[in-house]
Design a protein around this motif. Sequence first.
Motif, short mmCIF file in Angstrom:
data_model
loop_
_atom_site.label_atom_id
_atom_site.label_comp_id
_atom_site.label_asym_id
_atom_site.label_seq_id
_atom_site.Cartn_x
_atom_site.Cartn_y
_atom_site.Cartn_z
N ASP A 144 0.82 -1.22 0.00
CA ASP A 144 0.00 0.00 0.00
C ASP A 144 0.85 1.27 0.00
O ASP A 144 0.41 2.33 0.43
CB ASP A 144 -0.97 0.01 1.19
N ASP A 145 2.09 1.16 -0.51
CA ASP A 145 2.98 2.33 -0.59
C ASP A 145 2.83 2.99 -1.95
O ASP A 145 3.80 3.21 -2.67
CB ASP A 145 4.43 1.92 -0.33
N LEU A 146 1.61 3.37 -2.27
CA LEU A 146 1.27 3.87 -3.60
C LEU A 146 0.40 5.11 -3.47
O LEU A 146 -0.20 5.37 -2.41
CB LEU A 146 0.51 2.79 -4.37
N PRO A 147 0.27 5.91 -4.52
CA PRO A 147 -0.66 7.04 -4.49
C PRO A 147 -2.06 6.56 -4.13
O PRO A 147 -2.50 5.49 -4.55
CB PRO A 147 -0.61 7.57 -5.93
N GLY A 148 -2.75 7.36 -3.31
CA GLY A 148 -4.07 6.99 -2.84
C GLY A 148 -4.08 6.54 -1.40
O GLY A 148 -5.13 6.39 -0.78
N PHE A 149 -2.86 6.29 -0.84
CA PHE A 149 -2.74 5.93 0.57
C PHE A 149 -1.92 7.02 1.27
O PHE A 149 -0.84 7.39 0.78
CB PHE A 149 -2.02 4.59 0.74
N SER A 150 -2.41 7.49 2.39
CA SER A 150 -1.62 8.45 3.16
C SER A 150 -0.47 7.71 3.83
O SER A 150 -0.52 6.49 4.01
CB SER A 150 -2.50 9.12 4.22
N GLU A 151 0.56 8.45 4.21
CA GLU A 151 1.74 7.83 4.80
C GLU A 151 1.39 7.08 6.08
O GLU A 151 1.91 5.98 6.34
CB GLU A 151 2.80 8.90 5.08
N GLY A 168 2.24 -1.82 4.41
CA GLY A 168 2.89 -2.83 3.58
C GLY A 168 3.74 -2.17 2.52
O GLY A 168 3.45 -2.23 1.33
N ALA A 169 4.80 -1.49 2.95
CA ALA A 169 5.67 -0.76 2.03
C ALA A 169 6.85 -1.63 1.61
O ALA A 169 7.42 -2.36 2.44
CB ALA A 169 6.17 0.52 2.69
N LEU A 170 7.23 -1.55 0.35
CA LEU A 170 8.38 -2.32 -0.13
C LEU A 170 9.67 -1.81 0.49
O LEU A 170 9.90 -0.60 0.58
CB LEU A 170 8.46 -2.26 -1.66
N GLY A 171 10.50 -2.76 0.93
CA GLY A 171 11.79 -2.42 1.49
C GLY A 171 11.80 -2.10 2.96
O GLY A 171 12.85 -1.80 3.52
N LYS A 172 10.64 -2.21 3.63
CA LYS A 172 10.57 -1.86 5.06
C LYS A 172 10.41 -3.07 5.96
O LYS A 172 10.16 -2.94 7.14
CB LYS A 172 9.44 -0.86 5.29
#
Length: 365
Positions: A244-251, A256-260
């Motif tokens: 969910d690290d994509l436009p449309g989701f606030s920080e 589920g962010a890639l690389g974290k």
Amino acid sequence: MDVEKRKATGLQLLRQLAEAHGAPGCEQALRRIFRDTVSGPVRTDPMGNIIREKEGLAAGPRVMVTAHMDEVGFAVQSVTRTGLLKFVPLGGWWGHTLLAQRVCVRTQQGTEVLGVIGAKPPHFLSESEKEKVMKLEDMFIDVGASSADDVRTRFGIRLGDSVVPDSTFTPLFNPDFLLCKAFDNRAGMALTLHALLEMEGISHPNTIVGVGTVQEEVGVRGAQAAAYGVKPDAAVVLEGTPADDLPGFSEEEQQGALGKGVQIRILDPSAIMNRRLVQYAIKVAEAHNIPYQLAVRKSGGTDARAIHLSRTGVPTVVLGVPARYIHTHNSIIHMSDYLSALELVVQLLRSLDSSTVSGFTAYED
């Protein structure tokens, strides 16, 4: 731990598994990879789930580490007079992602036939039709046949034959970003097999039961049978989870962010994880400096739905490798998340002894 060797093994497993053809109910290619990868005796159950049981220093607790083998796909439903294939979905698809995409039809003889998904050309659509997502029943697969008889006799395609996306495993310009179909759930399958390989040489205070389940994408059907037969005392479900690290989701919404790091799921609509097992997984991750992300999901579900309800109940946790664009022809994962998930699984399997596991269900409060 040899980090480069672990990474190389992970890449090999991910490539082999992700490129394999395995729609729900047609997971035989994945079973072959499972058998060829692990050492020791392997068995299957009547549903087609595949199981490798390895006893460590004790017969119990029985720790089930599992992932589903199937990917979203299709089945041939009918053939038009002119040789076009109509199809039904096996799993969740969104029409926008399908048009003009290549697919692979697997015949009952094992032949793979390339095709492309087509529909009425946009030139002939009304303005109102162009504004809508095209329905799957209005699409077809073109394999280059001239008639229904041609499809049957020359191509060998029959009703019910399975269809999956045609997609090649490809590292991107940054080679830690990996592109292919089916990371839901070949990422989880790679982790399951990789963990079984690593635990061959490691002492563990339990019996590990590695399982590849069938038909998750059509209702977690294999997991229900597998859990009943395996009789686990605890379960670790491994998944390729939606990023969910994509436009449309606030920080602040991103879980589920890639690389974290590995995603540790607390709950979703299908299962509330055992809170003590979740906290134990967090504790182990922090003790071994494993990057992780916590997730409370508003939608979706996994094999945990069936496993945590098996018999009198099974303490269950879902560990995920975040993947962008799942249920499409091209999803993306990050290698560091895979390695974080693998390390957490291995450390859990090394430490889940009888006292710890019994504590997950000691409800004296």
